[in-house]
Structure formats: C-alpha cells, structure tokens
Design a protein around this motif. Structure first.
Motif, short mmCIF file in Angstrom:
data_model
loop_
_atom_site.label_atom_id
_atom_site.label_comp_id
_atom_site.label_asym_id
_atom_site.label_seq_id
_atom_site.Cartn_x
_atom_site.Cartn_y
_atom_site.Cartn_z
N SER A 32 57.28 42.46 50.43
CA SER A 32 56.86 41.33 51.28
C SER A 32 55.44 40.88 50.93
N ILE A 33 54.56 41.83 50.72
CA ILE A 33 53.17 41.49 50.36
C ILE A 33 53.14 40.78 49.01
N ASP A 34 53.94 41.26 48.07
CA ASP A 34 53.99 40.61 46.75
C ASP A 34 54.54 39.19 46.87
N ASP A 35 55.55 38.98 47.71
CA ASP A 35 56.09 37.63 47.91
C ASP A 35 55.04 36.70 48.50
N ILE A 36 54.29 37.18 49.48
CA ILE A 36 53.23 36.37 50.10
C ILE A 36 52.16 36.03 49.07
N GLU A 37 51.77 37.02 48.27
CA GLU A 37 50.76 36.80 47.23
C GLU A 37 51.25 35.79 46.20
N MET A 38 52.53 35.89 45.82
CA MET A 38 53.09 34.94 44.86
C MET A 38 53.10 33.52 45.41
N ARG A 39 53.47 33.37 46.70
CA ARG A 39 53.47 32.04 47.31
C ARG A 39 52.08 31.43 47.30
N HIS A 40 51.08 32.27 47.54
CA HIS A 40 49.71 31.78 47.54
C HIS A 40 49.25 31.41 46.12
N ARG A 41 49.55 32.28 45.16
CA ARG A 41 49.09 32.06 43.78
C ARG A 41 49.83 30.93 43.07
N ARG A 42 51.01 30.57 43.55
CA ARG A 42 51.80 29.52 42.92
C ARG A 42 51.07 28.18 42.92
N LYS A 43 50.10 28.03 43.78
CA LYS A 43 49.36 26.77 43.90
C LYS A 43 48.31 26.60 42.81
N TYR A 44 48.06 27.65 42.04
CA TYR A 44 46.97 27.65 41.06
C TYR A 44 47.51 27.63 39.64
N LEU A 45 46.69 27.10 38.73
CA LEU A 45 46.94 27.18 37.29
C LEU A 45 45.71 27.77 36.64
N LEU A 46 45.91 28.48 35.54
CA LEU A 46 44.80 29.02 34.75
C LEU A 46 44.71 28.23 33.45
N VAL A 47 43.51 27.78 33.15
CA VAL A 47 43.28 27.05 31.90
C VAL A 47 42.36 27.92 31.06
N GLY A 48 42.84 28.28 29.89
CA GLY A 48 42.05 29.11 28.98
C GLY A 48 41.43 28.28 27.87
N GLY A 49 40.38 28.82 27.29
CA GLY A 49 39.73 28.16 26.17
C GLY A 49 38.62 27.21 26.57
N ILE A 50 38.24 27.20 27.83
CA ILE A 50 37.14 26.35 28.29
C ILE A 50 35.86 27.18 28.16
N PRO A 51 34.93 26.74 27.33
CA PRO A 51 33.69 27.53 27.16
C PRO A 51 32.85 27.52 28.43
N GLU A 52 32.19 28.64 28.66
CA GLU A 52 31.33 28.76 29.83
C GLU A 52 29.93 28.30 29.48
N ASP A 53 29.48 27.26 30.17
CA ASP A 53 28.15 26.70 29.93
C ASP A 53 27.51 26.43 31.29
#
Length: 147
Positions: A50-71
């Motif tokens: 149940s906790i994993d399902d709740i966490e997945m529902r919350h995280r589904r709203k986000y995307l991760l973009v890689g390769g963006i330099p930190e400045d």
C-alpha cells in the motif's frame, strides 16, 4: 509453581499427567503464536504494498531530465525550459513548471538529474511521449518511479 511442585511430589502418575497437560498447553500456545506471527507478516506485506502504491501515485506526476549541467549562475528552470524547447521543439514556458529541482549527484563528476513537475498532467504526458526526440543527445527523460 508451588502447586506444580506439590503435584510433582504427590505421585509419579499425577506428575506424568501434569507434564502431558503442560506439553499440550505449550503446543497449543506455540501453534497460536505461529498463526499470529503469520498474520502479522501478511499485514506487513499488505502495508508495504500500500505504501509503495501511494508513493508511485505521487511520483507519477514527476519526470527526471538528465544531462542538464549544474550552473549556480543561471536559473535552472530557464536552462531546462530552453533545453526542452531546443531539443524537443515543444512550446514550453517557465510558468508551466511547478517544480524544477536538481537532485543530488549519483556519480562524482556527472550532473544529477533534474526533477520536473508540470502544472498540467497533459503537458507531462506530451513531454514524456516526445522523449524519443532526445535520442543521440546527452539529454534523457525518465519517470521518477520506485523500484
């Protein structure tokens, strides 16, 4: 305990009977405890799911973009929006992002991914469907899911 001691001293037949009774009671207790432990294990398993399902529902709203330099000198949101506009060709503005955070570096020397949350779920779906346009570039788009 005193009563049991007196029974043991009373007669050998009674002692054997009381030990048999004690053995039976112990077996019943052991069986009951094992069933309670099994029930607790099942409940813990259900709660973890149940906790994993709740966490997945919350995280589904986000995307991760890689390769963006930190400045530190340049606003991260502007950098991400301009990268997505240039690489994907999507009409995107800074106002369409509600969260834009650089996550910690996983590997030393490489920049960590940027976590994005869009103001509209349809925009997130559009960006996710256009991730193939980043093929061959240093940028990646992935979902922010649990293991």
């Amino acid at each position: 305990m005193n009563e049991l001691g007196h029974r043991c001293q009373a007669s050998p037949v009674q002692v054997e009977t009381s030990f048999a009774c004690l053995r039976e009671e112990f077996q019943e207790f052991k069986t009951e405890m094992l069933s309670v432990l099994e029930l607790l294990r099942n409940q813990i398993s259900v709660l973890c799911k149940s906790i994993d399902d709740i966490e997945m529902r919350h995280r589904r709203k986000y995307l991760l973009v890689g390769g963006i330099p930190e400045d530190n000198n340049i606003d991260l949101t502007d950098t991400v929006v301009s990268s997505l506009i240039n690489k994907i060709g999507l009409a995107l503005s800074v106002e369409k992002l509600s969260v834009c955070v650089h996550l910690a570096n996983i590997v030393e020397g490489q920049c960590g991914p940027v976590m994005l949350r869009f103001t509209e779920p349809s925009l997130r779906a559009t960006v996710w469907s256009m991730k193939t346009a980043l093929k061959g570039t240093s940028h990646t788009i992935s979902e922010f899911l649990t293991r």
